[in-house]
Design a protein around this motif. Sequence first.
Motif, PDB file in Angstrom:
ATOM      1  N   LEU A  45       0.813  -1.213   0.000  1.00  0.00           N
ATOM      2  CA  LEU A  45       0.000   0.000   0.000  1.00  0.00           C
ATOM      3  C   LEU A  45       0.850   1.269   0.000  1.00  0.00           C
ATOM      4  N   MET A  46       2.075   1.166   0.506  1.00  0.00           N
ATOM      5  CA  MET A  46       2.967   2.334   0.574  1.00  0.00           C
ATOM      6  C   MET A  46       4.175   2.211  -0.352  1.00  0.00           C
ATOM      7  N   SER A  47       4.195   1.210  -1.197  1.00  0.00           N
ATOM      8  CA  SER A  47       5.397   0.932  -1.996  1.00  0.00           C
ATOM      9  C   SER A  47       5.719   2.050  -2.987  1.00  0.00           C
ATOM     10  N   ARG A  48       4.719   2.831  -3.396  1.00  0.00           N
ATOM     11  CA  ARG A  48       4.972   3.872  -4.398  1.00  0.00           C
ATOM     12  C   ARG A  48       5.241   5.243  -3.771  1.00  0.00           C
ATOM     13  N   TYR A  49       5.289   5.292  -2.453  1.00  0.00           N
ATOM     14  CA  TYR A  49       5.563   6.564  -1.780  1.00  0.00           C
ATOM     15  C   TYR A  49       7.053   6.859  -1.857  1.00  0.00           C
ATOM     16  N   VAL A  50       7.419   7.981  -2.513  1.00  0.00           N
ATOM     17  CA  VAL A  50       8.836   8.263  -2.767  1.00  0.00           C
ATOM     18  C   VAL A  50       9.426   9.254  -1.770  1.00  0.00           C
ATOM     19  N   SER A  51       8.586  10.010  -1.072  1.00  0.00           N
ATOM     20  CA  SER A  51       9.104  10.981  -0.113  1.00  0.00           C
ATOM     21  C   SER A  51       9.467  10.287   1.195  1.00  0.00           C
ATOM     22  N   LYS A  52      10.341  10.909   1.957  1.00  0.00           N
ATOM     23  CA  LYS A  52      10.687  10.398   3.288  1.00  0.00           C
ATOM     24  C   LYS A  52       9.938  11.149   4.386  1.00  0.00           C
ATOM     25  N   GLU A  53       9.104  12.117   3.988  1.00  0.00           N
ATOM     26  CA  GLU A  53       8.347  12.893   4.973  1.00  0.00           C
ATOM     27  C   GLU A  53       7.190  12.058   5.509  1.00  0.00           C
TER      28      GLU A  53
END
Length: 870
Positions: A13-21
């Motif tokens: 579900l979070m694999s495409r999140y590229v930010s570290k925020e």
Amino acid sequence: MTTEWGEKSSADLMSRYVSKEMGYGVPKEGWRICLAHEFKEKRKPFQAKDVSLSNFLEHIGLGIRYLKWWYKKTQVEKKAPFIDMFRAQPLRQIYGAPLGGIGGGTITRGWKGEFCRWQLNPGMYHYKTVTANQFTVCLRRGGQTVYQQVLSVERPPTLQGWNWGYCGEYAFYHALYPRAWTVYHLPGQNVTLTCRQISPVIPHDYQDSSLPVAVFVWDIENKNDFALDVSIMFTMVNGSGHKDDKSGGHWNEPFHLEKEGEAVSGVLLHHCPPVNPYTLCIAAREQPDREVSHQTAFSPKGTCSGLWSDLITDGRLDSPTGSSPPTPKGEKVAAALAVGCSVPAQSHNRLEFCLAWDMPTITFACGFSLSRRYTRYFGTKGDASPSISHYALTHYTQWEKSIEEWQRPILQDRYSLPSWYKSALFNELYFVVDGGTVWTELPEDADVSGGVRSEDGGLPAQPAVIKEFGRFAYLEGQEYRMYNTYDVHFYASFALIMLWPKLALSVQYDIAGSVVQQDPTERLHLMSGQYSPVKAKNVVPHDIGDPDDEPWQRVNAYLIHDTADWKDLNLKFVLQVYRDFHLTQDNQYLQDMWPVCQAVMESEMKFDLDGDGLIENSGYADQTYDGWTVTGPSAYCGGLWLASLCVMCKMAKLVANEETYQRYRDILGRGSAAFDKLLWNGKYYNYDSSGRDLSNSVMSDQCAGHWFLRASGLGEGDYQAFPKEKIQSALKSVFDLNVMSFAGGQMGAVNGMRPEGVPDRSSVQSDEVWIGVVYGLAATMIHEGMLEEGMRTAEGCYRTVWERLGMAFQTPEAYCEKSIYRSLAYMRPLSIWAMQLALNTSQKDQTTSAQTGPPPSSAFFKRLQMVPDY
């Protein structure tokens, strides 16, 4: 206990999140998904065409009768059927936490930010994404706008003058109901926005929890070495995307309200259909270092570039004074509210918005009108939106404190309950609010007793709990439009009795009042094709009606099932009466319900055909498993019967009725012996005692009666109906076969399983997984010390629904191993709160025994500590 599949499904579900925020103040626990995520599996709703040939032939009469009824309802009466087998809702994998409190209507905001599901008229859903309902951010430096973006990943064909297409890979959504967070990292700007959504859904709070309002708090983190001026704009259409939006006569007006040293301002959107008019309100709190501005009215069509340019010029909106003219027929109108502040370098600031709505009086299709619960505090004139928004913006911090105090012991549980469980426990509560829920005041002239006076053994006309806390009803499902469907409420009621117990008791009084009523009107029943009375006396109703017809006026689903087909309803009433007394210790409630329990138990006695103390079944629709044929005593109804006898014995003792105690004690002894003789096969209880080929199927819910005994503090000693070793053997058989031999042990427990390890496909529903039944089964396992098995069983349902199939905030009644689901957004999964009750009870029992027995490091606690945190 954790599995590779379970870990992977969550991470996907979070694999495409590229930010570290990771946002401002976002909790660790909950359901989290990147806005760019796409669910790979696309399931279809169960419809008439999915019925197998054998089941079709077996129920061809029902099919013909249903088709005739459906045609009359849709084409002649022009109404929506309360169950529509031909127009099931397609799966839209978009929903997030609904907005609003209990019983005042709901607006659902999707996990990508869209306003996309509306239930302002009670129980009637409108599934429409309103494109113009958005939040937009404007960043300014040195008096110049450097960035302006609609915070939406969509690229709609309208409103082309706005900057759409925010990159979803830089944002994620996090839900821990009744709050939700959306974290937006603004690419190239070194700014992170965290939008926190708060609804006043607070256990044991019967005032603020009724308010139709939500607050949006925007935390702005500026990680640049220079200051920024930041504005957030909230746009809202006057309406819900329904055809009424173009009916004409709708208008907007600005408002300002100052009270107790706090001021709020915004825009009121007056929506004026002929029935159930309402006002939407977008508002913000005025503070010295905040600039609040608005656009009273704009047309949400075309490019709408004027509004965009207005904001981009100086980060604020300029509106003419006064109200907007009423809309011409065929036109829509919208409003905008902007709030701005300065955010110093390497610093943080905050903006607050509120969305409220006021539909104080609800009129149903039959002309029956009621006042909503919140009108007790804000009036029925329809002018409460400003006051509600003022109250929300000045009290939401107290709401959050109460929510955090409630959730903290579970979220920080020292025995490390798994993360998926914590997410499921709180997020499944959405249905208490978004289950077509109505919470109304009791009219002064109302009589909910069923008309039988107390001297005749009846109920008070206006029970104190209903007078003080109102009447409560929720749907079986958003697609199964029946209020307080009692066989399903049996499971879902754990959420109410644990969190809003006065509402649970209110429902019980309403049901009890209908028990003593009778309606001799002959009606055709679609299942049997026979005519019989709508309602027999001393029989618990299936439900209390349809919001599109006559809620609280008649029983709707007897159109499908005859009274005699629902033998479990009376038993479920008796079991709930005692469980609710056990958890509330309300002696008046017990005294009022005792005669009703006696009456419904007497009506059950006629089904003990051979006098062995065990009731028998015949025909279709036994228990809740429609179409699963049962002959003779069954594990499910037989077990509920024995459990009901147990609680009748207990209640007889409490009311000091020794004669009645002895009578039920005798029946219980004979019934328990017959139950074991007819149904126990050495490993588990057979589905029924007919001896037919499928009678030895393994039913996942075969221990439901024992579950309720344990939830009520019974099930042992003098109040034991089932031998402990047989219950544990049966639960082990269910775990081995219905759970671990089905779908690799990763999808929960299938309803029916053959002893050779293949699903029972003898009916439409026997090879389904019912999420709410699985949570109840898991609770039973926990009561019996089978913690790992219970958690593994429930985990499969959560992973499947929330992480694999994209059914967040629309948990269905059922799914099959492949392809099909049935009835989105269903009541029964609220039974997950039975798991929490079981955990609470088990921990309490262990603490008590530790005082005289083993220390707290007993086997149960050791197993609990072994459950990993996912």
